[in-house]
Design a protein around this motif. Sequence first.
Motif, PDB file in Angstrom:
ATOM      1  N   SER A 163     110.935 135.709 -18.044  1.00  0.00           N
ATOM      2  CA  SER A 163     111.870 135.030 -17.151  1.00  0.00           C
ATOM      3  C   SER A 163     111.690 135.591 -15.736  1.00  0.00           C
ATOM      4  N   ASN A 189     113.133 136.899 -13.231  1.00  0.00           N
ATOM      5  CA  ASN A 189     114.212 137.689 -12.639  1.00  0.00           C
ATOM      6  C   ASN A 189     113.807 139.155 -12.668  1.00  0.00           C
ATOM      7  N   SER A 192     119.053 135.646 -15.840  1.00  0.00           N
ATOM      8  CA  SER A 192     117.856 134.804 -15.829  1.00  0.00           C
ATOM      9  C   SER A 192     118.032 133.609 -14.891  1.00  0.00           C
TER      10      SER A 192
HETATM   11 MG    MG Z   1     114.111 137.863 -19.615  1.00  0.00          MG
END
Ligand code: MG
Length: 326
Positions: free
Chosen positions: A145, A147, A153
């Motif tokens: 993800s 982030n 996220s």
């Molecule tokens: Mg993640």
Amino acid sequence: NLPKARPDLLTPGPAAYARGAEALAAGDLVSFPTETVYGLGGDAGNDKAVAAIFAAKGRPSFNPLIVHVLGEEQAESFAAFDDRARRLAELFWPGPLTLVLPRKPNAPLSLLVSAGLDTVAVRAPVHPVARALLQASGRPIAAPSANVSGHVSPTAPIHVAEEFPDGGGGRLKLILAGGKCPIGVESTVLDLTGEQPVLLRPGSVTREELEAVLGPVALAGADAGVKAPGMLSSHYAPNLPVRLDATSVGADEALLAFGPDQFTRGGHERLNLSPTGDLHEAAANLFAMLRALDKPCCKAIAVMPIPEQGLGVAINDRLRRAAAPR
Ligand code: MG
Ligand code: TXA
């Protein structure tokens, strides 16, 4: 004049996919939407690209990444599918199901992707922008993800831009701005490397759906940290503390409601995941609303109870981690 390191936001289309493929081939990173959350992608066969992903996120190197492919055929070059894996790929791919499988010896994949394990996590996303990028690049794409490690996220391109204002040290060159992610919570992660399938992370493909195909599926136990190190500690965490199963809300708290909101007082800020109590709508809103409520005006985010069924299992999993001691 914007600082050069800031990634470009591009509207998806042939020109954007060509630039994305070029960046990936050069070992740089590209953020792209999937049906679950935005990914931070790099060429899964390029050690430097994979190392740049870990560096940009501040992700511990023992936490392995998911490799994204167009389908089973592409995955067979590096992952060993048994009958169970083939059946699940047939039924759920492309879609939000990640399979942890044995890594083939001499797989043309960076070793960093697997964080030293002899297994690899693989999934075929269904989102058309993710698929177009995979097609243009012709390579498996490693993507966690998009982030910073431990943060909430991203489910919209602006979230990615906020997470990496300097382009993650300059390696994130572009963000394919493909709107909001329709599902909103990360894929289901299923470990098929042992005799007994183990659910490492709940997602929108539910345990019940998997058990209908496989028979009993175990839940990751207390030792899950060994298998999926990302799953244990505080995660998905906004800056404010998160208070779960709220049956009242303070004047200095933000309220994240679900279903009819009966609180007549309190709640300096209020958002509702789904006023009608629809779990799909709630999942799609979850991370964006946690971000929106995460403001210094409040002391905490109070979250109303969410039913532990269907997608509610994945929502509650993310909320418990958001509320976990930091
Ligand atoms: Mg993640
Ligand atoms: O929906 C998703 O899966 C998104 C989008 C971008 O595809 N990706 C995502 O990646 O959520 P990430 O890195 O945030 O989460 C991957 C999870 C982690 O919990 C990690 O520990 C686990 O998958 N994982 C990856 N490789 C593994 C492996 N070889 N064995 C066990 N767990 C693994």
